[in-house]
Motif scaffolding. Structure first.
Motif, PDB file in Angstrom:
ATOM      1  N   GLN A 126       0.929  -1.189   0.111  1.00 49.16           N
ATOM      2  CA  GLN A 126       0.039   0.134  -0.071  1.00 49.16           C
ATOM      3  C   GLN A 126       0.961   1.241  -0.024  1.00 49.16           C
ATOM      4  O   GLN A 126       0.537   2.298  -0.427  1.00 49.16           O
ATOM      5  CB  GLN A 126      -0.858  -0.025   1.086  1.00 49.16           C
ATOM      6  N   ALA A 127       1.952   1.227   0.872  1.00 52.20           N
ATOM      7  CA  ALA A 127       2.894   2.430   1.017  1.00 52.20           C
ATOM      8  C   ALA A 127       3.433   2.537  -0.422  1.00 52.20           C
ATOM      9  O   ALA A 127       3.727   3.972  -0.937  1.00 52.20           O
ATOM     10  CB  ALA A 127       3.806   2.237   2.001  1.00 52.20           C
ATOM     11  N   VAL A 128       3.713   1.513  -1.237  1.00 54.58           N
ATOM     12  CA  VAL A 128       4.579   1.740  -2.457  1.00 54.58           C
ATOM     13  C   VAL A 128       3.437   2.159  -3.586  1.00 54.58           C
ATOM     14  O   VAL A 128       3.772   3.476  -4.243  1.00 54.58           O
ATOM     15  CB  VAL A 128       4.930   0.616  -3.081  1.00 54.58           C
ATOM     16  N   GLU A 129       2.353   2.004  -3.508  1.00 53.76           N
ATOM     17  CA  GLU A 129       1.218   2.475  -4.388  1.00 53.76           C
ATOM     18  C   GLU A 129       1.014   4.015  -3.957  1.00 53.76           C
ATOM     19  O   GLU A 129       0.904   4.835  -4.942  1.00 53.76           O
ATOM     20  CB  GLU A 129      -0.019   1.485  -4.122  1.00 53.76           C
ATOM     21  N   GLN A 130       0.816   4.424  -2.587  1.00 53.17           N
ATOM     22  CA  GLN A 130       0.596   5.737  -2.196  1.00 53.17           C
ATOM     23  C   GLN A 130       1.707   6.502  -2.677  1.00 53.17           C
ATOM     24  O   GLN A 130       1.708   7.725  -3.193  1.00 53.17           O
ATOM     25  CB  GLN A 130       0.534   5.822  -0.918  1.00 53.17           C
ATOM     26  N   ARG A 131       2.952   5.918  -2.575  1.00 59.74           N
ATOM     27  CA  ARG A 131       4.205   6.964  -2.998  1.00 59.74           C
ATOM     28  C   ARG A 131       4.413   7.145  -4.376  1.00 59.74           C
ATOM     29  O   ARG A 131       4.654   8.152  -4.767  1.00 59.74           O
ATOM     30  CB  ARG A 131       5.254   5.974  -2.598  1.00 59.74           C
ATOM     31  N   HIS A 132       3.780   5.912  -5.089  1.00 58.25           N
ATOM     32  CA  HIS A 132       3.751   6.389  -6.695  1.00 58.25           C
ATOM     33  C   HIS A 132       2.657   7.741  -6.917  1.00 58.25           C
ATOM     34  O   HIS A 132       2.911   8.546  -7.640  1.00 58.25           O
ATOM     35  CB  HIS A 132       3.318   5.092  -7.626  1.00 58.25           C
ATOM     36  N   ALA A 133       1.880   7.403  -6.170  1.00 59.79           N
ATOM     37  CA  ALA A 133       0.592   8.603  -6.451  1.00 59.79           C
ATOM     38  C   ALA A 133       1.066   9.652  -5.941  1.00 59.79           C
ATOM     39  O   ALA A 133       0.807  10.924  -6.652  1.00 59.79           O
ATOM     40  CB  ALA A 133      -0.549   8.097  -5.624  1.00 59.79           C
ATOM     41  N   THR A 134       1.952   9.820  -4.898  1.00 64.02           N
ATOM     42  CA  THR A 134       2.231  11.264  -4.368  1.00 64.02           C
ATOM     43  C   THR A 134       3.186  11.762  -5.119  1.00 64.02           C
ATOM     44  O   THR A 134       3.455  12.937  -5.319  1.00 64.02           O
ATOM     45  CB  THR A 134       2.925  10.675  -2.453  1.00 64.02           C
ATOM     46  N   GLU A 135       4.204  10.835  -5.692  1.00 61.94           N
ATOM     47  CA  GLU A 135       5.324  11.362  -6.465  1.00 61.94           C
ATOM     48  C   GLU A 135       4.705  11.878  -7.768  1.00 61.94           C
ATOM     49  O   GLU A 135       5.303  13.024  -8.266  1.00 61.94           O
ATOM     50  CB  GLU A 135       6.363  10.393  -6.714  1.00 61.94           C
TER      51      GLU A 135
END
Length: 676
Positions: A331-340
């Protein structure tokens, strides 16, 4: 190191440490207790040996007292009757009393009777000459008993003056009894103490180095000794008495220690074997299986992979925790991609210039807005030094822009085409990958603001010049008008004209005061506010008053206030207001206090005070019996930096002005010790 050998090492070290602690505890507690107990016993034995010798000395001393304080002996020194010797000093007497020599001397030291027992056979013998000389040397008129050395042997000696049975005199001589302190006596003491007791006369060197009655113990592995030095009859160190015993307690303690050590060692080996086997079966093997499954998930490279969680123990809980962690990482990786993605779009569309710099102060990344400031593209900015980019009229040092805390600076530089560019820069530390330290800069183009600021300053300068010229011309015209009115006042006696002239003069005075006020009011806000010491401003204000009979005081903290440079004038107007309207003011004070996070400056006088209906109106322009501008001016000047002023006094008691400085508008200052 792997977990299995590490576990074995930890267990072994733990048990080894426990064994060492136990052995050291045994060695330095129980063994020391055994040694202390043995020392105590041998010290007691040496004291008992001393006591045995003292008892023997007391015995011959008592024998000497019985014979010396006997009327028959007392008469014998006069009669020299041979019957006294034959009937009293027979061989049986010496054997019964267990004495070696019996000597009677007259007052001149001459031996009247001297008999003893021979060393080789049980028969009576005379006194050797050298013994007689020694006895004569030690002779005294008082009772004395102790040790004496003769013929390389220690002797017990008792000397008593010869008196009557009732201890009456005068003394007629001295009676001396001697007994050797030989091996037989030492053997008797040894049998009594069940220890080996020896005695020898000190050498001359030992007499010099030894102190009287010094007890000490010499300890070896198998034996323990205690030594005591006894004085002779003259009080000098003489006899070395030694008691030596076998260390039975200590040897028993050694056997017990060795038995404890080997028992613990065997117990540790057995326990380690059982513990290692159980830990291997219960912990190490399941952890190995878990590690194998984790390796499979890692090699797959898919965050959706999971491990088996069939066990119902702590390892099963660990497996479920790992699966939960994988869920959260996914989940954190997915959120990081979206945040980036959002952050990249935000930076690209931002109205501020944003750039990221590496440790060498060169630009790693710059958004389009920053590139447009300098008339470049983001690609052209990449790799450039930010210091060279901002330099124009003077060199910039790295410490001017980069620090451990955020820094806000303004720079004058030039665009790519040479046009002037004013930039506002906020630089802050920013952690980079690999543990390196970079900086993030946010920039704004303030060129238009600077141009407007210059235009505004120029307009203010022109207006100030125009105002000064206008005031000067008006003052000149007023001077002319007032001069003419003064001439009219002196040339006419018509009451109507005189009243009109006085009214015109009063109007001219009011116009002049308006001009003076406009001159002061124009200064407000013309210069930037500064930090000013509150106590210094107050002292300068009341120094301008030049009013005698008044008491001024300042009671407050040493603080500086961020205010317009006319702060001193504000305090002067308050003092002037008190003197003009307070009626009989004798005391004016100022002190400070804290209210919430604000600094409150209290100005008080003991005058008439201000009516409730006028508490707010006095700050309006033109209100009051004077010019009506003093308090209006004070509120305007203070309000330039957010400081407020109100009147909180009681009518009939005195005026009380509260000046409230907001948080951030004041700071405490340190006063040097020599100035306190």
């Amino acid at each position: 190191m792997r977990l299995y050998p590490k576990m074995i090492l930890v267990i072994a070290c733990t048990f080894f440490a426990v064994m060492v602690v136990l052995l050291f505890s045994f060695e330095y507690t129980i063994m020391d207790s055994f040694s202390s107990l043995e020392k105590k016993y041998v010290d007691q034995d040496i004291l008992r040996a001393e006591h045995a010798i003292e008892q023997e000395i007391d015995r011959i001393k008592q024998i000497g007292t019985d014979w010396a304080e006997w009327d028959t002996t007392y008469d014998f020194l006069v009669t020299h009757d041979p019957a006294y010797i034959s009937s009293n000093l027979a061989l049986s007497t010496f054997e019964a009393l267990k004495i070696r020599y019996f000597i009677i001397q007259d007052l001149n030291g001459s031996i009247i009777v001297g008999r003893g027992i021979s060393d080789n056979a049980p028969e009576l013998t005379g006194i050797p000459p050298d013994l007689g000389a020694l006895i004569n040397k030690s002779r005294t008129e008082t009772k004395r008993a102790g040790l004496i050395g003769w013929n390389n042997t220690a002797w017990l000696i008792a000397q008593n003056p010869i008196l009557t049975t009732h201890q009456e005199g005068p003394p007629r001589g001295t009676l001396t009894i001697l007994n050797p302190l030989d091996q037989q006596m030492c053997a008797d003491i040894s049998d009594l103490l069940l220890q080996n007791v020896t005695a020898r006369i000190l050498t001359q060197e030992e007499k010099i180095s030894q102190n009287l009655h010094v007890l000490h113990a010499a300890v070896t592995r198998d034996s323990i000794q205690a030594v005591s030095v006894l004085p002779d009859i003259f009080g000098f160190p003489f006899l070395l008495l030694k008691v030596e015993g076998v260390r039975d307690l200590y040897m028993s303690g050694l056997y017990t220690r060795d038995y404890l050590f080997f028992s613990l060692l065997l117990l540790v080996i057995c326990f380690m074997g059982v513990a290692i086997t159980l830990i291997n079966l219960i912990v190490i093997a399941p952890l190995g299986e878990l590690n194998t499954e984790l390796e499979k998930v890692g090699k797959s490279g898919l965050l959706s992979g999971r491990i088996k969680t069939g066990r119902d123990d702590e390892i099963g809980d660990l497996s479920r925790s790992i699966n939960l962690m994988l869920d959260q990482i996914e989940q954190a990786v997915e959120q990081r991609h979206a945040t980036e993605q959002r952050l990249s779009r935000l930076i690209a569309l931002a109205e501020e210039g944003i750039c990221l710099m590496g440790p060498d102060n060169h630009i790693w990344f710059a958004n389009p807005k920053m590139a447009s400031f300098f008339g470049m593209t983001p690609g052209e900015l990449a790799g450039k030094s930010i210091l060279n980019l901002l330099e124009a009229e003077q060199a910039i040092r790295p410490e001017d822009l980069f620090a451990d805390q955020p820094v806000h600076r303004e720079f004058h530089t030039r665009k790519k085409d040479g046009a002037d560019l004013y930039i506002s820069v906020v630089a802050a530390p920013y952690p980079l990958e690999g543990g390196q330290e970079g900086h993030l800069c946010v920039m704004n183009d303030i060129t238009t603001f600077k141009d407007n600021e210059k235009a505004l300053l120029l307009s203010n300068k022109k207006l100030s010049l125009l105002g000064s010229m206008t005031r000067h011309d008006i003052v000149n015209q007023l001077t002319t008008i007032r001069g003419m009115l003064s001439l009219v006042h002196r040339k006419t006696t018509d009451e109507i004209i005189l009243n009109l002239v006085e009214a015109a003069e009063e109007a001219a005075d009011r116009v002049n005061k308006h001009i003076e006020f406009s001159k002061e009011y124009q200064k407000a806000g013309m210069q930037a506010p500064i930090w000013q010491n509150l106590g210094t401003c107050w002292n300068l204000a009341y120094a301008m008053t030049k009013k005698k009979g008044l008491t001024f005081s300042y009671q407050g903290e040493h603080v500086e206030v961020y205010a317009d440079q006319l702060l001193q004038k504000v305090f002067y107007n308050l003092i002037d207001n008190s003197l003009k309207h307070g009626k009989n003011v004798f005391y004016i004070s100022i002190h400070t206090k804290m209210r919430d996070s604000n600094l409150v400056i209290l100005y008080e006088d003991d005058g008439e005070g201000i009516a409730d209906s006028m508490k707010e109106r006095i700050f309006e322009r033109g209100v009051g019996s004077g010019t009506g501008w003093g308090l209006f001016f004070a509120r305007e000047v203070l309000g330039l930096t957010g400081i407020t002023i109100t009147e909180q006094g009681t009518f009939g008691i005195g005026a009380r002005f509260e000046i409230v400085v907001p948080e951030g508008g004041y700071r405490k200052v340190e006063i040097p010790t020599e100035n306190i």
